[in-house]
Write a protein that holds these residues in place. Sequence first.
Motif, PDB file in Angstrom:
ATOM      1  N   PRO A   1       0.503  14.168  72.593  1.00  0.00           N
ATOM      2  CA  PRO A   1       0.102  14.567  73.952  1.00  0.00           C
ATOM      3  C   PRO A   1       1.051  15.551  74.612  1.00  0.00           C
ATOM      4  CG  PRO A   1       0.859  12.277  73.898  1.00  0.00           C
ATOM      5  CD  PRO A   1       0.702  12.713  72.484  1.00  0.00           C
ATOM      6  N   ASP A   2       2.308  15.601  74.195  1.00  0.00           N
ATOM      7  CA  ASP A   2       3.277  16.512  74.810  1.00  0.00           C
ATOM      8  C   ASP A   2       3.433  17.821  74.049  1.00  0.00           C
ATOM      9  OD1 ASP A   2       3.821  14.594  76.781  1.00  0.00           O
ATOM     10  OD2 ASP A   2       5.341  13.624  75.524  1.00  0.00           O
ATOM     11  N   GLY A   3       2.668  17.975  72.971  1.00  0.00           N
ATOM     12  CA  GLY A   3       2.794  19.181  72.160  1.00  0.00           C
ATOM     13  C   GLY A   3       1.904  20.310  72.633  1.00  0.00           C
ATOM     14  N   ASP A   4       1.995  21.455  71.932  1.00  0.00           N
ATOM     15  CA  ASP A   4       1.214  22.638  72.305  1.00  0.00           C
ATOM     16  C   ASP A   4      -0.221  22.584  71.809  1.00  0.00           C
ATOM     17  OD1 ASP A   4       3.387  23.876  73.586  1.00  0.00           O
ATOM     18  OD2 ASP A   4       4.138  24.679  71.678  1.00  0.00           O
TER      19      ASP A   4
ATOM     20  N   ARG B   1      -5.711  27.965  71.002  1.00  0.00           N
ATOM     21  CA  ARG B   1      -5.045  28.926  71.890  1.00  0.00           C
ATOM     22  C   ARG B   1      -3.596  29.142  71.436  1.00  0.00           C
ATOM     23  NH1 ARG B   1      -6.508  26.755  76.208  1.00  0.00           N
ATOM     24  NH2 ARG B   1      -8.293  28.086  76.676  1.00  0.00           N
ATOM     25  N   HIS B   2      -2.931  28.070  71.033  1.00  0.00           N
ATOM     26  CA  HIS B   2      -1.557  28.168  70.533  1.00  0.00           C
ATOM     27  C   HIS B   2      -1.502  29.020  69.271  1.00  0.00           C
ATOM     28  CE1 HIS B   2       2.440  26.950  69.090  1.00  0.00           C
ATOM     29  NE2 HIS B   2       1.839  26.795  67.915  1.00  0.00           N
ATOM     30  N   ASN B   3      -2.389  28.712  68.305  1.00  0.00           N
ATOM     31  CA  ASN B   3      -2.388  29.468  67.049  1.00  0.00           C
ATOM     32  C   ASN B   3      -2.604  30.951  67.303  1.00  0.00           C
ATOM     33  OD1 ASN B   3      -1.995  27.108  65.645  1.00  0.00           O
ATOM     34  ND2 ASN B   3      -4.041  27.031  64.745  1.00  0.00           N
ATOM     35  N   LEU B   4      -3.560  31.258  68.145  1.00  0.00           N
ATOM     36  CA  LEU B   4      -3.833  32.659  68.480  1.00  0.00           C
ATOM     37  C   LEU B   4      -2.605  33.307  69.116  1.00  0.00           C
ATOM     38  CD1 LEU B   4      -5.807  35.041  68.876  1.00  0.00           C
ATOM     39  CD2 LEU B   4      -6.407  34.026  71.083  1.00  0.00           C
TER      40      LEU B   4
END
Length: 341
Positions: A315-318, A327-330
């Motif tokens: 829950p605290d990760g990206d 969205r993070h990967n992009l």
Amino acid sequence: MRTLALAIGLVAAQSAHAAEPLNVVATFSILGDMTQNVGGDRVHVTTLVGPGGDLHVFNPTPRQAGVLAEADAVVMNGLALEGWLERLVEATGYDGPVIAAAHDVTPLPAGDHEEDEHHAGDDGHDDDHAAGEGHGHEEHADAHHDDEDADGGHQEAAHHHHHGVYDPHAWQDLSNAVLYVDAIAEGLSAADPEGAETYRANADAYIAKLTALDAEAKADMATIPEDGRTVLTNHDAFAYFGKAYGVTFIAPQGISTEAEPSAQDVAALVRQIREDGVDALFLESVADNRLVEQIAAETGVTIGGELYSDALSGPDGDGSTYLSMMRHNLGVLVKALGKGV
């Protein structure tokens, strides 16, 4: 008055029973999040392989078997991703609906990043392949989402499993995620007809977000020159992303994180990187990253960050949700590749 009180009590009991959420088991965290978005308050979702867990080395525990046995519905990916599920279903005696979320996806062949001519449904991609376990596209019900697996942790047992002829990581293309969500909404509606309007409305709202991010991903990646979009990751989990957004992914491992590349394979990969050029290397959230780190040291290519492939973060990760994961990967890809612009 006594009769009236009994009648009121019966109606209240029936209403309470009707309001109980449906218990749905999702095979892994990405599907769990999608299911929760569609099901909302009408469902309770438990994931077998929780955030940060690796499907490729998953071995169900007795407690998880018990959770499955009590489920109202099961949501799976299909495309032979969950090679252990059919045995688990048989062992538990579960006889409810099983939804293959990737049922309507046009699959890519395993280990091949090029466009293929295999298609779902009437183009030769039969339901057994889509389900991966021989289950058809069936309906399922839901409930509130647990962010951990049924044991509250992650399973690391070495249960060997190999994918079939298709690459199962179809969720890495946001347009495929729309098909996943439609399949889940259809399944929930069939299992719980009274909630059909709610499921469809939730699905449509979620699909609007998926579609917007898909357009954003294409626009952002278009800012990077085509000859500057070659990256290396741990295992072959990003073919759908690559096809959708114009990125070439190279991986020293195959589709499964269990695959061990030989020293010869690694040496050949290092030569290829030096000769042809790789624009960035990326670590993966569920993989042993020592190999990529070794290749980075030998080639001098920069590690651009960490990508989420098969699981959400905590829950605290990206990447605590599917949308935030994508969205993070992009973001990390565009940032790393954009440095060469």
